[in-house]
Write a protein that holds these residues in place. Structure first.
Motif, PDB file in Angstrom:
ATOM      1  N   VAL A   1       0.826  -1.201   0.000  1.00  0.00           N
ATOM      2  CA  VAL A   1       0.000   0.000   0.000  1.00  0.00           C
ATOM      3  C   VAL A   1       0.862   1.254   0.000  1.00  0.00           C
ATOM      4  CG1 VAL A   1      -1.820   1.205   1.282  1.00  0.00           C
ATOM      5  CG2 VAL A   1      -1.771  -1.272   1.258  1.00  0.00           C
ATOM      6  N   LYS A   2       2.126   1.112   0.365  1.00  0.00           N
ATOM      7  CA  LYS A   2       3.005   2.267   0.482  1.00  0.00           C
ATOM      8  C   LYS A   2       3.147   2.978  -0.862  1.00  0.00           C
ATOM      9  CE  LYS A   2       7.610   3.542   1.927  1.00  0.00           C
ATOM     10  NZ  LYS A   2       8.918   3.058   2.354  1.00  0.00           N
ATOM     11  N   GLY A   3       2.969   4.289  -0.874  1.00  0.00           N
ATOM     12  CA  GLY A   3       3.118   5.073  -2.090  1.00  0.00           C
ATOM     13  C   GLY A   3       1.858   5.156  -2.926  1.00  0.00           C
ATOM     14  N   ARG A   4       0.809   4.469  -2.526  1.00  0.00           N
ATOM     15  CA  ARG A   4      -0.437   4.497  -3.283  1.00  0.00           C
ATOM     16  C   ARG A   4      -1.267   5.693  -2.839  1.00  0.00           C
ATOM     17  NH1 ARG A   4      -3.332  -0.987  -3.808  1.00  0.00           N
ATOM     18  NH2 ARG A   4      -1.502  -1.273  -5.089  1.00  0.00           N
ATOM     19  N   VAL A   5      -1.853   6.396  -3.794  1.00  0.00           N
ATOM     20  CA  VAL A   5      -2.684   7.557  -3.495  1.00  0.00           C
ATOM     21  C   VAL A   5      -4.135   7.096  -3.447  1.00  0.00           C
ATOM     22  CG1 VAL A   5      -3.411   9.832  -4.288  1.00  0.00           C
ATOM     23  CG2 VAL A   5      -1.066   9.062  -4.674  1.00  0.00           C
ATOM     24  N   VAL A   6      -4.806   7.436  -2.379  1.00  0.00           N
ATOM     25  CA  VAL A   6      -6.202   7.056  -2.232  1.00  0.00           C
ATOM     26  C   VAL A   6      -7.052   8.044  -3.023  1.00  0.00           C
ATOM     27  CG1 VAL A   6      -8.093   6.699  -0.604  1.00  0.00           C
ATOM     28  CG2 VAL A   6      -5.741   6.125   0.046  1.00  0.00           C
ATOM     29  N   LYS A   7      -7.913   7.515  -3.901  1.00  0.00           N
ATOM     30  CA  LYS A   7      -8.760   8.368  -4.719  1.00  0.00           C
ATOM     31  C   LYS A   7     -10.076   8.601  -3.990  1.00  0.00           C
ATOM     32  CE  LYS A   7      -6.951   6.757  -9.101  1.00  0.00           C
ATOM     33  NZ  LYS A   7      -7.270   6.042 -10.335  1.00  0.00           N
ATOM     34  N   SER A   8     -10.491   9.818  -3.976  1.00  0.00           N
ATOM     35  CA  SER A   8     -11.758  10.148  -3.340  1.00  0.00           C
ATOM     36  C   SER A   8     -12.886   9.885  -4.326  1.00  0.00           C
ATOM     37  CB  SER A   8     -11.767  11.614  -2.925  1.00  0.00           C
ATOM     38  OG  SER A   8     -13.057  12.010  -2.551  1.00  0.00           O
ATOM     39  N   ALA A   9     -13.923   9.231  -3.860  1.00  0.00           N
ATOM     40  CA  ALA A   9     -15.063   8.927  -4.733  1.00  0.00           C
ATOM     41  C   ALA A   9     -15.780  10.203  -5.147  1.00  0.00           C
ATOM     42  CB  ALA A   9     -16.020   7.991  -4.011  1.00  0.00           C
ATOM     43  N   ILE A  10     -15.802  11.187  -4.267  1.00  0.00           N
ATOM     44  CA  ILE A  10     -16.472  12.454  -4.580  1.00  0.00           C
ATOM     45  C   ILE A  10     -15.717  13.189  -5.678  1.00  0.00           C
ATOM     46  CG2 ILE A  10     -17.159  14.687  -3.632  1.00  0.00           C
ATOM     47  CD1 ILE A  10     -17.487  13.214  -0.938  1.00  0.00           C
ATOM     48  N   GLU A  11     -14.385  13.190  -5.576  1.00  0.00           N
ATOM     49  CA  GLU A  11     -13.583  13.854  -6.619  1.00  0.00           C
ATOM     50  C   GLU A  11     -13.774  13.161  -7.971  1.00  0.00           C
ATOM     51  OE1 GLU A  11      -9.539  14.036  -5.404  1.00  0.00           O
ATOM     52  OE2 GLU A  11      -9.992  15.244  -3.621  1.00  0.00           O
ATOM     53  N   GLU A  12     -13.808  11.837  -7.965  1.00  0.00           N
ATOM     54  CA  GLU A  12     -14.018  11.106  -9.215  1.00  0.00           C
ATOM     55  C   GLU A  12     -15.390  11.430  -9.808  1.00  0.00           C
ATOM     56  OE1 GLU A  12     -11.890   9.023 -10.935  1.00  0.00           O
ATOM     57  OE2 GLU A  12     -10.445   9.869  -9.531  1.00  0.00           O
ATOM     58  N   TYR A  13     -16.390  11.558  -8.938  1.00  0.00           N
ATOM     59  CA  TYR A  13     -17.732  11.887  -9.410  1.00  0.00           C
ATOM     60  C   TYR A  13     -17.753  13.273 -10.041  1.00  0.00           C
ATOM     61  CZ  TYR A  13     -22.564  13.431  -9.228  1.00  0.00           C
ATOM     62  OH  TYR A  13     -23.782  13.944  -9.553  1.00  0.00           O
ATOM     63  N   HIS A  14     -17.080  14.233  -9.390  1.00  0.00           N
ATOM     64  CA  HIS A  14     -17.058  15.593  -9.934  1.00  0.00           C
ATOM     65  C   HIS A  14     -16.281  15.669 -11.245  1.00  0.00           C
ATOM     66  CE1 HIS A  14     -19.260  17.622  -6.850  1.00  0.00           C
ATOM     67  NE2 HIS A  14     -18.468  17.170  -5.880  1.00  0.00           N
ATOM     68  N   LYS A  15     -15.274  14.825 -11.398  1.00  0.00           N
ATOM     69  CA  LYS A  15     -14.518  14.814 -12.656  1.00  0.00           C
ATOM     70  C   LYS A  15     -15.400  14.330 -13.806  1.00  0.00           C
ATOM     71  CE  LYS A  15      -9.880  13.882 -10.972  1.00  0.00           C
ATOM     72  NZ  LYS A  15      -8.837  12.849 -10.897  1.00  0.00           N
ATOM     73  N   LYS A  16     -16.221  13.312 -13.532  1.00  0.00           N
ATOM     74  CA  LYS A  16     -17.010  12.702 -14.592  1.00  0.00           C
ATOM     75  C   LYS A  16     -18.386  13.329 -14.752  1.00  0.00           C
ATOM     76  CE  LYS A  16     -14.599   8.355 -14.192  1.00  0.00           C
ATOM     77  NZ  LYS A  16     -14.640   6.968 -13.769  1.00  0.00           N
ATOM     78  N   LYS A  17     -18.723  14.292 -13.889  1.00  0.00           N
ATOM     79  CA  LYS A  17     -20.034  14.923 -13.970  1.00  0.00           C
ATOM     80  C   LYS A  17     -20.116  15.760 -15.247  1.00  0.00           C
ATOM     81  CE  LYS A  17     -21.401  18.414 -11.317  1.00  0.00           C
ATOM     82  NZ  LYS A  17     -21.733  19.173 -10.124  1.00  0.00           N
ATOM     83  N   PRO A  18     -21.218  15.665 -15.995  1.00  0.00           N
ATOM     84  CA  PRO A  18     -21.313  16.448 -17.232  1.00  0.00           C
ATOM     85  C   PRO A  18     -21.355  17.945 -16.934  1.00  0.00           C
ATOM     86  CG  PRO A  18     -23.398  15.386 -16.750  1.00  0.00           C
ATOM     87  CD  PRO A  18     -22.405  14.850 -15.764  1.00  0.00           C
ATOM     88  N   VAL A  19     -20.665  18.703 -17.768  1.00  0.00           N
ATOM     89  CA  VAL A  19     -20.594  20.151 -17.591  1.00  0.00           C
ATOM     90  C   VAL A  19     -21.496  20.799 -18.623  1.00  0.00           C
ATOM     91  CG1 VAL A  19     -19.040  22.122 -17.547  1.00  0.00           C
ATOM     92  CG2 VAL A  19     -18.216  19.896 -16.825  1.00  0.00           C
ATOM     93  N   ASN A  20     -22.255  21.798 -18.203  1.00  0.00           N
ATOM     94  CA  ASN A  20     -23.153  22.503 -19.103  1.00  0.00           C
ATOM     95  C   ASN A  20     -22.388  23.669 -19.735  1.00  0.00           C
ATOM     96  OD1 ASN A  20     -25.266  23.535 -20.462  1.00  0.00           O
ATOM     97  ND2 ASN A  20     -26.527  23.972 -18.687  1.00  0.00           N
ATOM     98  N   HIS A  21     -22.190  23.611 -21.038  1.00  0.00           N
ATOM     99  CA  HIS A  21     -21.434  24.646 -21.752  1.00  0.00           C
ATOM    100  C   HIS A  21     -22.356  25.618 -22.475  1.00  0.00           C
ATOM    101  CE1 HIS A  21     -17.632  22.623 -21.044  1.00  0.00           C
ATOM    102  NE2 HIS A  21     -18.204  21.489 -21.400  1.00  0.00           N
ATOM    103  N   LEU A  22     -23.617  25.661 -22.102  1.00  0.00           N
ATOM    104  CA  LEU A  22     -24.598  26.467 -22.827  1.00  0.00           C
ATOM    105  C   LEU A  22     -24.228  27.943 -22.819  1.00  0.00           C
ATOM    106  CD1 LEU A  22     -27.330  26.606 -24.285  1.00  0.00           C
ATOM    107  CD2 LEU A  22     -28.367  27.005 -22.067  1.00  0.00           C
ATOM    108  N   ARG A  23     -23.872  28.493 -21.666  1.00  0.00           N
ATOM    109  CA  ARG A  23     -23.573  29.933 -21.571  1.00  0.00           C
ATOM    110  C   ARG A  23     -22.382  30.318 -22.446  1.00  0.00           C
ATOM    111  NH1 ARG A  23     -27.086  32.141 -18.535  1.00  0.00           N
ATOM    112  NH2 ARG A  23     -27.782  31.290 -16.552  1.00  0.00           N
ATOM    113  N   GLU A  24     -21.302  29.533 -22.369  1.00  0.00           N
ATOM    114  CA  GLU A  24     -20.119  29.853 -23.189  1.00  0.00           C
ATOM    115  C   GLU A  24     -20.439  29.736 -24.681  1.00  0.00           C
ATOM    116  OE1 GLU A  24     -18.229  26.691 -21.161  1.00  0.00           O
ATOM    117  OE2 GLU A  24     -19.266  27.838 -19.601  1.00  0.00           O
ATOM    118  N   ASN A  25     -21.208  28.717 -25.035  1.00  0.00           N
ATOM    119  CA  ASN A  25     -21.563  28.533 -26.446  1.00  0.00           C
ATOM    120  C   ASN A  25     -22.439  29.674 -26.951  1.00  0.00           C
ATOM    121  OD1 ASN A  25     -20.138  26.180 -26.526  1.00  0.00           O
ATOM    122  ND2 ASN A  25     -21.916  24.864 -26.262  1.00  0.00           N
TER     123      ASN A  25
END
Length: 140
Positions: free
Chosen positions: A54-78
């Motif tokens: 386990v030494k040197g392994r980075v624990v991934k947060s489930a919340i961070e992974e969810y926020h990374k994969k959450k769809p982003v609404n680009h309507l305003r920029e478009n």
């Protein structure tokens, strides 16, 4: 303990003058598979990071992974981008571009617009009809 670990331990305990037996003579192995096994053993002997620890392994947060994969609404920029440029090309140029991009098959061609027929009016007026009635039928 596995057989491979026991073999490695015995190799470490051997006296330094003895050396290993030739690869073909070990336990009567001959043929193309013996060379592959020797190659695997050499590769395993190299020091490397043990992936089971386990030494040197980075624990991934489930919340961070969810926020990374959450769809982003680009309507305003478009919308900002689309409304920024208000250059409209000429109708003739757009027709040329569309004609070039269309295929040559009949299914790719747009349906031909039928010209609107103007309602056919009579050449004669109401006054002409009355005059004709008087002359032909003799009605005053």
């Amino acid at each position: 303990m596995s057989a491979a670990l026991l073999r490695r331990g015995l190799e470490l305990l051997e006296p330094p003058g003895q050396g290993k037996a030739p690869p073909g003579a070990q336990r009567g192995r001959d043929g193309p598979r013996a060379a592959g096994a020797a190659r695997r053993r050499k590769r395993a002997a190299e020091p490397g990071r043990n992936k089971a620890t386990v030494k040197g392994r980075v624990v991934k947060s489930a919340i961070e992974e969810y926020h990374k994969k959450k769809p982003v609404n680009h309507l305003r920029e478009n919308l900002k981008y689309m409304l920024k440029g208000r250059l409209v090309a000429d109708k003739a140029i757009t027709e040329k571009v569309l004609a070039q991009n269309r295929g040559r098959k009949s299914k790719d061609q747009p349906p031909e617009k039928a010209e609107k027929k103007k309602p056919e009016g009579t050449v004669f007026t109401e006054e002409d009809f009355r005059k004709f009635e008087r002359e032909y039928f003799g009605i005053p």
